[in-house]
Design a protein around this motif. Structure first.
Motif, mmCIF file in Angstrom:
data_model
loop_
_atom_site.group_PDB
_atom_site.id
_atom_site.type_symbol
_atom_site.label_atom_id
_atom_site.label_comp_id
_atom_site.label_asym_id
_atom_site.label_seq_id
_atom_site.Cartn_x
_atom_site.Cartn_y
_atom_site.Cartn_z
ATOM 1 N N ILE A 21 1.072 -4.242 -2.104
ATOM 2 C CA ILE A 21 2.504 -3.976 -2.190
ATOM 3 C C ILE A 21 3.025 -4.398 -3.555
ATOM 4 C CG2 ILE A 21 4.765 -4.644 -1.274
ATOM 5 C CD1 ILE A 21 3.541 -4.543 1.487
ATOM 6 N N LEU A 55 1.804 -9.910 0.750
ATOM 7 C CA LEU A 55 2.077 -9.926 -0.688
ATOM 8 C C LEU A 55 0.937 -10.672 -1.362
ATOM 9 C CD1 LEU A 55 5.918 -10.718 -0.867
ATOM 10 C CD2 LEU A 55 4.775 -8.482 -0.844
ATOM 11 N N LEU A 87 1.079 -9.698 -8.481
ATOM 12 C CA LEU A 87 2.519 -9.836 -8.668
ATOM 13 C C LEU A 87 2.826 -11.058 -9.531
ATOM 14 C CD1 LEU A 87 3.531 -9.376 -4.912
ATOM 15 C CD2 LEU A 87 3.828 -7.643 -6.722
ATOM 16 N N CYS A 139 7.210 -11.510 -6.671
ATOM 17 C CA CYS A 139 6.882 -11.963 -5.328
ATOM 18 C C CYS A 139 8.139 -12.447 -4.596
ATOM 19 C CB CYS A 139 5.849 -13.085 -5.409
ATOM 20 S SG CYS A 139 5.220 -13.588 -3.818
ATOM 21 N N LEU A 176 10.382 -9.368 -3.697
ATOM 22 C CA LEU A 176 9.833 -8.592 -2.589
ATOM 23 C C LEU A 176 9.930 -9.361 -1.265
ATOM 24 C CD1 LEU A 176 6.701 -7.109 -4.381
ATOM 25 C CD2 LEU A 176 8.641 -5.794 -3.508
ATOM 26 N N ALA A 177 9.662 -10.660 -1.312
ATOM 27 C CA ALA A 177 9.736 -11.466 -0.100
ATOM 28 C C ALA A 177 11.168 -11.529 0.426
ATOM 29 C CB ALA A 177 9.197 -12.870 -0.366
ATOM 30 N N VAL A 187 6.613 -12.530 5.930
ATOM 31 C CA VAL A 187 5.810 -12.415 4.715
ATOM 32 C C VAL A 187 4.584 -13.318 4.797
ATOM 33 C CG1 VAL A 187 5.755 -12.842 2.226
ATOM 34 C CG2 VAL A 187 7.794 -11.828 3.290
ATOM 35 N N LEU A 215 1.927 -14.484 2.239
ATOM 36 C CA LEU A 215 1.564 -14.547 0.822
ATOM 37 C C LEU A 215 0.091 -14.912 0.717
ATOM 38 C CD1 LEU A 215 2.161 -14.676 -2.242
ATOM 39 C CD2 LEU A 215 2.768 -17.092 -1.894
ATOM 40 N N HIS A 247 3.516 -18.837 -6.825
ATOM 41 C CA HIS A 247 4.199 -17.700 -6.203
ATOM 42 C C HIS A 247 4.930 -18.078 -4.918
ATOM 43 C CE1 HIS A 247 1.587 -15.619 -9.008
ATOM 44 N NE2 HIS A 247 2.124 -14.455 -8.695
#
Length: 271
Positions: A121, A140, A145, A150, A153-154, A164, A166, A176
């Protein structure tokens, strides 16, 4: 380019084409039967599970080739649910993993399990695709990213009621982490070389505890290379509560049965 860079570059091209063909507003106008209610929590399902197995539907791998070329969602995912999986991960990358968004949609129609959209993603558009396709959570990957990307998007994922997960592979990628991360996964596979070492999760556990604040932080998940129930027990004792497994089940003739036998072993008191 290494494998990860090749996959990510292809993903960016595909997403650019998809956004042009079906913009977000048009995607939402098409409607979705899953937008009317909040998705089931994957984090909660793992936290409350005796085993924490995230059973993955994956037809192929860039490093191993086809695992189960003719695998059907309708045969595998309901069997995963019946066999005791806590959640299900569905690969939606076509070029390298043989998956599609239609696989995710069909999995949601057939099972009540929390579903993880597993893909590379890189764009908010993919989060809208995940939500309208029935996902409960999205992956993610820190390696593709920046920390700012990150976080953005989260945050958007949470706005869409998606949890999410990660994924990190090295200690440096813990930069991140942000307040929108629900689950923190350690990938035991180096996505550049596809070398796998389950000990990677155990080497990072003390650092993970310090960085996440223990039980109050993201739920810990170990990903890739897990095939032995004893390994799950070791990881669970160390503090992991989710265990993402795909190849160990998908390379068999009957993934659902393989999962059920694995779960039965985990639930059986050991001498």
């Amino acid at each position: 380019m290494d494998i990860l860079e090749t996959i990510t570059a292809n993903t960016r091209r595909e997403v650019a084409w998809q956004k042009q063909t079906l913009p977000v507003d048009a995607l939402l106008r098409l409607g979705s039967p899953w937008l009317a209610e909040a998705p089931r929590s994957m984090r909660r399902a793992l936290a409350e599970s005796e085993t924490g197995i995230i059973a993955e539907f994956k037809r192929r791998s860039p490093s191993k080739g086809w695992l189960h070329e003719d695998a059907k969602i309708e045969a595998v995912v309901p069997a995963y649910e019946a066999g005791g999986a806590s959640a299900c991960s569905v690969l939606t990358d076509s070029e390298f993993f043989g998956g599609t968004l239609e696989d995710l949609q069909q999995a949601r129609r057939l099972a009540a399990l929390p579903l993880l959209r597993k893909d590379f993603i890189v764009d908010e558009y993919q989060l809208y695709q995940a939500r309208t396709s029935g996902a409960s959570a999205v992956l993610l990957i820190a390696a593709v990213l920046s920390p700012d990307e990150c976080r953005r998007l989260a945050r958007t994922a949470h706005e869409l009621e998606l949890e999410v997960l990660l994924e990190v592979h090295t200690p440096s990628e813990l930069s991140h982490l942000n307040q929108y991360v629900d689950m923190l996964g350690v990938n035991n596979r180096d996505l550049g070389t596809f070398h796998t070492d389950v000990e990677n999760s155990l080497r990072m556990i003390d650092l993970l505890r310090r960085e996440t604040g223990g039980s109050e932080g993201p739920l810990l998940v170990s990903e890739s290379g897990i095939s032995d129930p004893q390994t799950v027990l070791r990881l669970r004792e160390a503090g992991f509560r989710g265990f993402l497994m795909g190849e160990a089940f998908m390379k068999t003739g009957d993934p659902g049965r393989a999962l059920a036998e694995f779960v039965t072993w985990l639930k059986t008191p050991q001498p």
